[in-house]
Scaffold this motif. Sequence first.
Motif, PDB file in Angstrom:
ATOM      1  N   GLU A 434      48.497  10.291  12.197  1.00 40.90           N
ATOM      2  CA  GLU A 434      49.513  10.369  13.263  1.00 40.90           C
ATOM      3  C   GLU A 434      50.200   9.009  13.446  1.00 40.90           C
ATOM      4  N   ALA A 435      49.415   7.931  13.422  1.00 33.71           N
ATOM      5  CA  ALA A 435      49.984   6.592  13.608  1.00 33.71           C
ATOM      6  C   ALA A 435      50.931   6.252  12.455  1.00 33.71           C
ATOM      7  N   LEU A 436      50.600   6.731  11.253  1.00 33.73           N
ATOM      8  CA  LEU A 436      51.460   6.450  10.094  1.00 33.73           C
ATOM      9  C   LEU A 436      52.776   7.222  10.156  1.00 33.73           C
ATOM     10  N   LEU A 437      52.751   8.353  10.876  1.00 30.69           N
ATOM     11  CA  LEU A 437      53.963   9.179  10.966  1.00 30.69           C
ATOM     12  C   LEU A 437      54.973   8.634  11.969  1.00 30.69           C
ATOM     13  N   ARG A 438      54.453   7.918  12.977  1.00 29.85           N
ATOM     14  CA  ARG A 438      55.301   7.517  14.105  1.00 29.85           C
ATOM     15  C   ARG A 438      56.501   6.626  13.706  1.00 29.85           C
ATOM     16  N   PRO A 439      56.304   5.601  12.880  1.00 29.97           N
ATOM     17  CA  PRO A 439      57.464   4.717  12.604  1.00 29.97           C
ATOM     18  C   PRO A 439      58.529   5.393  11.730  1.00 29.97           C
ATOM     19  N   LEU A 440      59.774   5.069  12.052  1.00 31.38           N
ATOM     20  CA  LEU A 440      60.913   5.613  11.299  1.00 31.38           C
ATOM     21  C   LEU A 440      61.035   4.863   9.972  1.00 31.38           C
ATOM     22  N   ARG A 441      61.257   5.597   8.894  1.00 35.41           N
ATOM     23  CA  ARG A 441      61.462   4.913   7.609  1.00 35.41           C
ATOM     24  C   ARG A 441      62.907   5.148   7.171  1.00 35.41           C
ATOM     25  N   PRO A 442      63.601   4.077   6.785  1.00 40.11           N
ATOM     26  CA  PRO A 442      65.032   4.199   6.503  1.00 40.11           C
ATOM     27  C   PRO A 442      65.350   5.050   5.270  1.00 40.11           C
ATOM     28  N   HIS A 443      66.583   5.542   5.241  1.00 35.40           N
ATOM     29  CA  HIS A 443      67.061   6.397   4.156  1.00 35.40           C
ATOM     30  C   HIS A 443      68.265   5.729   3.498  1.00 35.40           C
ATOM     31  N   PRO A 444      68.428   5.751   2.199  1.00 33.43           N
ATOM     32  CA  PRO A 444      67.495   6.273   1.211  1.00 33.43           C
ATOM     33  C   PRO A 444      66.567   5.159   0.709  1.00 33.43           C
ATOM     34  N   THR A 445      65.285   5.368   0.860  1.00 37.46           N
ATOM     35  CA  THR A 445      64.301   4.388   0.367  1.00 37.46           C
ATOM     36  C   THR A 445      63.145   5.122  -0.305  1.00 37.46           C
ATOM     37  N   PHE A 446      62.403   4.383  -1.087  1.00 36.55           N
ATOM     38  CA  PHE A 446      61.182   4.937  -1.700  1.00 36.55           C
ATOM     39  C   PHE A 446      60.153   5.248  -0.619  1.00 36.55           C
ATOM     40  N   GLU A 447      60.204   4.445   0.457  1.00 35.33           N
ATOM     41  CA  GLU A 447      59.240   4.577   1.560  1.00 35.33           C
ATOM     42  C   GLU A 447      59.223   5.948   2.213  1.00 35.33           C
ATOM     43  N   GLU A 448      60.349   6.657   2.137  1.00 37.61           N
ATOM     44  CA  GLU A 448      60.402   7.977   2.772  1.00 37.61           C
ATOM     45  C   GLU A 448      59.300   8.889   2.231  1.00 37.61           C
ATOM     46  N   SER A 449      58.876   8.634   1.001  1.00 30.28           N
ATOM     47  CA  SER A 449      57.829   9.479   0.410  1.00 30.28           C
ATOM     48  C   SER A 449      56.478   9.257   1.093  1.00 30.28           C
ATOM     49  N   ILE A 450      56.319   8.125   1.787  1.00 30.94           N
ATOM     50  CA  ILE A 450      55.064   7.918   2.548  1.00 30.94           C
ATOM     51  C   ILE A 450      55.006   8.959   3.664  1.00 30.94           C
ATOM     52  N   THR A 451      56.124   9.137   4.363  1.00 33.64           N
ATOM     53  CA  THR A 451      56.184  10.156   5.429  1.00 33.64           C
ATOM     54  C   THR A 451      55.866  11.529   4.837  1.00 33.64           C
ATOM     55  N   ASP A 452      56.471  11.852   3.692  1.00 34.01           N
ATOM     56  CA  ASP A 452      56.230  13.157   3.062  1.00 34.01           C
ATOM     57  C   ASP A 452      54.747  13.333   2.722  1.00 34.01           C
ATOM     58  N   ALA A 453      54.138  12.255   2.223  1.00 33.20           N
ATOM     59  CA  ALA A 453      52.715  12.347   1.837  1.00 33.20           C
ATOM     60  C   ALA A 453      51.847  12.580   3.075  1.00 33.20           C
ATOM     61  N   VAL A 454      52.142  11.880   4.164  1.00 32.76           N
ATOM     62  CA  VAL A 454      51.330  12.070   5.390  1.00 32.76           C
ATOM     63  C   VAL A 454      51.488  13.508   5.864  1.00 32.76           C
ATOM     64  N   LEU A 455      52.744  13.999   5.859  1.00 30.50           N
ATOM     65  CA  LEU A 455      53.005  15.359   6.356  1.00 30.50           C
ATOM     66  C   LEU A 455      52.258  16.422   5.541  1.00 30.50           C
ATOM     67  N   SER A 456      52.036  16.117   4.261  1.00 27.71           N
ATOM     68  CA  SER A 456      51.396  17.132   3.420  1.00 27.71           C
ATOM     69  C   SER A 456      49.869  17.150   3.576  1.00 27.71           C
ATOM     70  N   ALA A 457      49.298  16.194   4.310  1.00 27.49           N
ATOM     71  CA  ALA A 457      47.830  16.176   4.506  1.00 27.49           C
ATOM     72  C   ALA A 457      47.432  17.287   5.467  1.00 27.49           C
ATOM     73  N   LYS A 458      46.592  18.194   5.024  1.00 21.50           N
ATOM     74  CA  LYS A 458      46.190  19.349   5.859  1.00 21.50           C
ATOM     75  C   LYS A 458      44.758  19.135   6.352  1.00 21.50           C
ATOM     76  N   PHE A 459      44.621  18.884   7.646  1.00 22.53           N
ATOM     77  CA  PHE A 459      43.301  18.594   8.212  1.00 22.53           C
ATOM     78  C   PHE A 459      42.551  19.859   8.636  1.00 22.53           C
ATOM     79  N   ASP A 460      43.288  20.976   8.851  1.00 24.94           N
ATOM     80  CA  ASP A 460      42.591  22.167   9.352  1.00 24.94           C
ATOM     81  C   ASP A 460      42.376  23.175   8.229  1.00 24.94           C
TER      82      ASP A 460
END
Length: 460
Positions: A434-460
């Motif tokens: 959740e903490a990794l998702l909070r900060p905004l990552r600029p577009h277009p950057t390679f960093e945006e894929s960090i947000t995508d990777a966090v979003l794809s983590a399924k905890f349940d």
Amino acid sequence: MMYDLVILGGGPGGYGAAEYAARLGLGVALVERDRLGGTCLNRGCVPTKAYLHTAEAVREASAFAPGLPAQFDRAAMLKSKNETVDTLVKGIGLLMKAGKVAVYEGQGTLLNAESPFSVQVMRRDGASETLQGRAVLIATGSEPSRLPLPGCDNPALWTSDDLLGEAGAQPFQSLLIVGGGVIGVEMACVYARLGVAVTVVEAEKRCLPMMDLEISRSAEALLKGLGVTVLTDAHLERIDSDALHGGFTATYRKDNASGSAWAERALMATGRRPVTDGLLGEGVSLAMNRRAIAVDEHFRTSIAGVYAIGDVNGVFQLAHAAHAQGVASVSHFAGVISPINPSLVPSCVYTAPEIASVGLTQEEAKARGLEVVVGKALTTQNARTLIEGLGRGFIKLLFDRPTRKLVGAQLFCGRATDMIGELTVAIENGLTAEALLRPLRPHPTFEESITDAVLSAKFD
Ligand code: FAD
């Protein structure tokens, strides 16, 4: 002359420790027998990255100017690398001056085993002087090692020291690289991008064997895509000079059969060994861990008051690890808390796409019995990746399931070596998904894929 701290070796471990110790108000002497900057600046990190940068620029430009690799001027590449190195080495000299660190040129030898320590400095012209120190920090680094196999001691076989010097500018058309570790893979990329026919012979089942399995496989695919012949699980038996055609023939065993590979030039990229020659005077000895100086968690050696940091202690062979260990050991000596944690060490390979890793891999998490959730994003739909033509890549994040904290990150994508810093900060500070998702990552950057990777983590 009496100092608080006498440092042997002016690489990133030694000069970093000197700078930090001087900032703490300690009287520091730094002894260097060659050039300030050590392996890292003169024949390691900086030269390889300068070559990789040039070679990648050639690869990118050759999409628009197809004749480019053939016309490429290797001497200009060498000159540009030398200018960068000289600027940085000069900068270290100025840094030492600004910190009032006394720099001594010569071979340092520890003459006794208790404080105050005596260190002899033997200059190249044969003159010598003796310094005294309340403590001594050994940061004498490492040097290329060769395999104990027939033909491998032939001085005509290059090491990275040679290839990053004048030899690298020679007009050879084929290169045999023994060893598919970081140095072997990076040098394969440089010369393959310049149009050289490269063959890599690696004894392990995969290149970059110490890295995440998927990264290893991707690196191998990358090399093959550049036209490199990659022979893994190939056990070198000997290297012979080819009297008839010139060049070298490597004989190896693979799948229970004998094979051979020929190239005009050959590079031994088979590891490095700690440098301890001439370091200890008569009657002085240190506990060793094979060839490396044995140290405890504060980088203390078996002699009270003597520390050993960086490549010479064999814990890691990375410049930033050497630097962090220097800061940690000086902190211990000065009785202050270290501002750097030297145990969480990111590692990088400067291919294109780049490779970077920190914390646990999936294999390590499994071995430790940790329950992890993996979040993974492919970079195929990342705009910046497509703009820069970097092809398939990924970001893989490992979270501890019960706490949702990040425990590992493996990246194979553009600017991975810059982005790994963000993920190291996250692990060091126990950040959750959740903490990794909070900060905004600029577009277009390679960093945006960090947000995508966090979003794809399924905890349940
Ligand atoms: P060194 O940098 O080896 O410095 C030791 C110094 O001690 C040398 O200058 C030597 O002359 C001096 N010395 C030795 N004995 C004595 C003595 N008795 N008296 C006085 N002086 C002495 N690491 C990374 O983090 N990133 C990279 O991208 C990277 N790329 C690399 C590429 C190559 C080709 C190589 C070879 C290495 C690379 N490394 C990289 C590793 C990195 O260079 C080393 O980990 C780092 O330089 C170690 O620092 P150090 O201070 O321990 O030793």
